[in-house]
Every structure is written in structure tokens, then in C-alpha cells.
Write a protein that holds these residues in place. Structure first.
Motif, PDB file in Angstrom:
ATOM      1  N   ALA A 254      76.675   5.102  -2.044  1.00 56.02           N
ATOM      2  CA  ALA A 254      77.135   4.163  -1.204  1.00 56.02           C
ATOM      3  C   ALA A 254      78.777   4.283  -0.635  1.00 56.02           C
ATOM      4  O   ALA A 254      78.732   3.665   0.452  1.00 56.02           O
ATOM      5  CB  ALA A 254      77.753   3.441  -2.615  1.00 56.02           C
TER       6      ALA A 254
ATOM      7  N   ILE B 233      83.133  -0.358  -5.402  1.00 57.29           N
ATOM      8  CA  ILE B 233      82.454   0.784  -5.643  1.00 57.29           C
ATOM      9  C   ILE B 233      82.240   1.204  -7.027  1.00 57.29           C
ATOM     10  O   ILE B 233      81.597   0.833  -7.483  1.00 57.29           O
ATOM     11  CB  ILE B 233      81.988   1.797  -4.428  1.00 57.29           C
ATOM     12  CG1 ILE B 233      81.564   1.106  -2.794  1.00 57.29           C
ATOM     13  CG2 ILE B 233      80.867   2.963  -4.924  1.00 57.29           C
ATOM     14  CD1 ILE B 233      81.636   2.444  -2.189  1.00 57.29           C
TER      15      ILE B 233
ATOM     16  N   GLU C  78      75.409  -0.815  -4.218  1.00 50.94           N
ATOM     17  CA  GLU C  78      74.854  -0.775  -3.179  1.00 50.94           C
ATOM     18  C   GLU C  78      75.962  -1.824  -2.294  1.00 50.94           C
ATOM     19  O   GLU C  78      76.436  -1.466  -1.032  1.00 50.94           O
ATOM     20  CB  GLU C  78      73.771  -0.589  -3.355  1.00 50.94           C
ATOM     21  CG  GLU C  78      73.439   0.363  -3.562  1.00 50.94           C
ATOM     22  CD  GLU C  78      73.453   0.387  -5.052  1.00 50.94           C
ATOM     23  OE1 GLU C  78      72.479   2.010  -5.834  1.00 50.94           O
ATOM     24  OE2 GLU C  78      73.537  -0.302  -6.058  1.00 50.94           O
TER      25      GLU C  78
END
Length: 489
Positions: free
Chosen positions: A22, A414, A479
Motif C-alpha cells: 500500500a 493505511i 488497499e
């Protein structure tokens, strides 16, 4: 102004593959470079010893400067020394890395720096503005070696107000590379030398003058992601030490002093910030409710923020969210009288970025302006490569600042998504802090444990703005950097 920072306090082998992927994807999306082109590295290596001002530098190597930074730092922009003046005030000597010494205007290093604008920070590392041979070695104010610097001298009265300002090209030698913890421990134990004692004294005075002006500093705690023996991850807060605030006040002092030189000289580049949007203040009030902080209606946010302690988890979560108050920062390049809109609202004064040239492009330009003005050369003494950049530099910095903010914000998303992975279907307590103006069934919730934000939807009820709610985690994606909750009413 500060922004949220999460650091992966983990061995690389324990960072989940999905998180690594990511971050790689995020760098690609935002065009954050992985390395420097060969021609940039070659020019940087050849310019390490470049110094066209070597014969005219003031020798300040007898001043016992020290640097104060996070542990492991190598890109050392600033070194400080403080002393008492004969009339009961203070003298602040502040050495700033002379990056103009090693960067050829229009050269490969300069061109690449304009493409980057700033050093980019993410939880898994950073992408520097300049090649490490310069930023972490030849131009860095490392201890025990001679270094070229722009040496500021700011004289203060006994209340910490500015009396006189000067900046000169100098040769300095830092005596020690200290961490914030080392400084704080020495002060708390009573073993600190006079320099550090005065840092505390001057820092506290400048904090008081900031409050008098109506300014505000936010102690945003660093969020460290740690791995537990059972294989789970959690966020642990590293609170801000008082020494960090005192050290920051020296930097702010120098930026304010630089702006005063620019105003008097009728040329400069100021960092500007408009007043907070009332809607953001109201949203922050709802966040205070979410984390259990009492915020009386009659208390301004600046007064509230000064009472909070980043060591307290609820305060730390609120301070993270308070960074949203400071939107719309920009740069104002001017020649002639200072235009309207020149103030930085959070600092409550005119202010210029001059203290981080290893990590921020504009500081190299503002430093050259101040050197010329302090030397009595006026606007005519400012190098043409500086004034030629006035039309484009504010736009360059705005673009790079927006990209850096997006990078940092997405990096936080993330990590927070990774922390909540596997918890879909669980119920969390939180408060609705924002509602979509077009669809009151959509909004934003801040949950209290862990203190993260997520989008919130309700199938049939309007969201209760500002009220505590129980919400269900319905979607988490590392993601796509998404956290979604639902509210059943």
C-alpha cells in the motif's frame, strides 16, 4: 503547522506485506520518488566543499552550539546557543545550515529540489529534499566538524520580546547532538548546563508572548504502531516533551524576526495562514465531546489548546484532530510594502520559513533575502536567482505542501486501516463530528478506542450530529485506505 504522524515502530520483517504494498502504491500515485537521478547525485558529491563565501565568514566556532533533534536524525538544520545579556535580557544565537553554499542555482540539485519542494514523511520512512551526501553529511550541522551556516542573533528583553535582529554568514562547530529526551532529562534532574537552562527560560517566555498575541502551538503526539507477542498491533502515543515546545519557540522566534527584516526591507517571502473556518471550530467542538474533553462555549480554542497535555490519551486524540483548524496556508512573495493578508493566524504574527533549508526549498531563498537585508544591502543586494523565483516559488511550495499533506494523511489512513483489519462487525463507541450537507445520512465519526476517523452511513435515520453513538465497523481496506462504519439509530 503540525500534522498527524504515525511511525511504524517495527522491524521491517514484521510489517504486513499488504501495508508495504500500500505504501509503494501510494508513492507511485503521488509521484514520490524512490531515489535521485545519477546527475543529481554526481553534482551533489562534487559540490560538498563548494563555498564562494569561505573567505568572508564570521568565525563563531568558539560558541558552544548544540543541536536538538529526534534520535537518529542526520539532517540537522539548526544549532542553538543562548546567553544572558548585560541588561537582563537574552541573546539567542541560532545557526542554520547554509544550503545555498552547496546548491548551484539552476543546477541538477536545484532542479530536483524544485520538483520535490520538501522532504516527504511517511510512517515507514522519508524521502529527502536533497541527496544524503548533502542533507545528512556535507551541509548538516553534525557535531565536532566545521560547518557553514547562516548565523542568526536575536536579542530579547527580559520579557522575551525582540529588541534586535541580525544574520550573518558564519563558520560554526556544534559541540553535541542532543535528543529531546536527553535535554528534558537533564533539565528535570538539575544537571543541565546554562545553555539548556536558558532554552527553558526563553522558551517559556516566548510561549507566554505567543498566548498574549492570541497564537497557538499544538503539541501533536507521535503515534507509534507496536507489535505485541500475540501478533496483534496497537497504537501507542509518544507524548510531546516540554523541551520540544521550547526548542520550537526558538525556531518560531527566528521566523518572526526574519519577517520583521523583510517588512522593513520591503522584500521577502512570508508564510501565511487565514483565520480558522468557524465550521472547523464547530467540528472540533464535536470531537471534544467524542473524546470527553470539557470545552465551555465561551472559551476560545487557543485558550483550550494551551491547557491540554499530550500525555493524556483523550487530549492527544483531540490535539491530533485540532490540526484540521489550520487550512489554507500559503506563501506570499512581495517587493515593496507588505500586501494585505500577510499574517499567519496560528502564530498571530507575520512569519517566514527560514530554519529548515535541508528539508524545505523556500528556506534557502528566504535566508538569502535576510542575509542581504541584514548586511544593509537592501533589496538590490538580493541575488537575482532569488528574485527571479518570486513568480513561481509560492506555487511550487503550495503544490509540494499539498502533496506532502496528502502523502502523510494517506499514510495515516493505511496504518489505521491495518489496525482495524479483522474487526469488521465489531461495535465501537464514538461521536458524529460531521454530516454531509446534501445527505444527512452520511457523515464522519470519531471513535474513542482506537481514536480513528471513518466515514459513517445510516440506512434510514439522519445522523445525530455531535452526539455519542454506537457504530458498527462494516468495511476496512488497506488497499483503498478506507474505514467505513454504519449507524442503526
Amino acid at each position: 503547522m503540525p500534522s498527524r504522524h504515525i511511525r511504524l515502530d517495527l522491524p521491517a520483517s514484521t510489517v504486513p506485506e499488504r501495508v508495504r504494498v500500500a505504501f509503494a502504491r501510494l508513492r507511485s500515485e503521488l509521484s514520490i520518488p524512490d531515489d535521485f537521478p545519477p546527475e543529481v547525485l554526481d553534482e551533489a558529491a562534487s559540490s560538498v566543499h563548494r563555498d564562494e563565501h569561505a573567505g568572508t565568514r564570521l568565525d563563531l566556532r568558539d560558541l558552544p552550539f548544540v543541536t536538538i533533534d529526534p534520535p537518529g536524525s542526520k539532517d540537522l538544520d539548526q544549532a542553538v546557543h543562548l546567553s544572558r545579556s548585560d541588561d537582563g535580557g537574552y541573546v539567542v544565537d541560532y545557526a542554520i545550515a547554509d544550503v545555498g553554499r552547496v546548491v548551484v542555482p539552476g543546477g541538477a540539485v536545484d532542479t530536483e529540489a524544485h520538483l520535490r519542494g520538501v522532504t516527504f514523511y511517511a510512517p515507514d520512512g522519508r524521502t529527502p529534499l536533497h541527496p544524503p551526501v548533502l542533507s545528512e553529511d556535507g551541509a548538516s550541522l553534525l557535531p565536532g566538524v566545521d560547518r557553514a551556516a547562516a548565523a542568526w542573533r536575536v536579542v530579547l528583553d527580559d520579557r522575551g520580546e525582540i529588541v534586535d535582529v541580525a544574520v550573518r554568514r558564519a563558520l560554526v562547530r556544534s559541540r553535541a547532538q542532543l535528543t529531546y529526551t536527553e535535554v528534558q532529562d537533564a533539565l528535570d534532574a538539575g544537571t543541565a548546563d546554562e545553555n539548556l537552562v536558558l532554552l527553558r527560560e526563553v522558551g517559556a517566555l516566548r510561549e507566554a508572548r505567543e498566548r498574549d498575541r492570541g497564537g497557538v502551538s499544538i503539541d501533536v503526539p507521535e503515534q507509534n504502531v507496536t507489535l505485541h507477542e500475540d501478533g496483534t498491533y496497537s497504537i501507542e502515543l509518544r507524548s510531546v516533551l516540554p523541551a520540544e515546545g521550547w526548542n520550537a519557540q526558538v525556531s518560531l522566534l527566528t521566523g518572526i524576526a526574519a519577517a520583521s527584516l523583510m517588512r522593513a526591507g520591503e522584500i521577502g517571502i512570508l508564510r501565511t495562514l487565514p483565520a480558522s473556518d468557524p465550521r472547523d471550530v464547530e467540528r472540533l467542538r464535536r470531537t471534544a465531546l467524542a473524546v470527553g474533553i470539557d470545552w465551555p462555549v465561551e472559551v476560545p480554542y487557543a485558550e483550550l489548546l494551551s491547557t491540554l497535555d499530550s500525555k493524556v490519551p483523550q487530549d492527544a486524540a483531540f490535539l491530533n484532530e485540532a490540526t484540521s483548524l489550520f487550512r489554507g496556508a500559503g506563501y506570499l512573495a512581495f517587493t515593496g510594502p507588505v500586501p494585505e493578508g500577510s499574517e499567519h493566524a496560528a502564530i498571530a504574527a507575520e512569519y517566514s520559513h527560514v530554519t529548515a533549508p535541508l528539508r524545505r526549498l523556500v528556506d534557502r531563498y528566504t535566508t538569502e533575502i535576510c542575509l542581504a537585508l541584514s548586511a544593509g544591502e537592501g533589496a538590490a543586494g538580493v541575488p537575482s536567482w532569488v528574485t527571479d523565483a518570486f513568480a513561481d516559488l509560492p506555487k511550487t511550495m503550495a503544490r509540494s505542501g499539498q502533496r506532502a499533506s496528502s502523502f502523510e494523511r494517506a499514510g495515516v489512513d493505511i496504518v489505521e486501516a491495518a489496525l482495524l483489519t479483522g474487526r469488521v462487525g465489531e461495535t465501537f463507541r464514538g461521536v458524529v463530528v460531521d454530516v454531509d450537507g446534501k445527505d444527512p445520512r452520511k457523515g464522519v465519526v470519531v471513535v474513542d478506542d482506537p481514536a480513528v476517523r471513518g466515514t459513517l452511513t445510516s440506512g434510514s435515520h439522519d445522523l445525530p450530529l455531535g452526539e455519542p453513538v454506537a457504530v458498527e465497523l462494516t468495511e476496512v481496506s488497506i488497499e483503498s485506505r478506507k474505514i467505513r462504519f454504519s449507524y442503526g439509530g
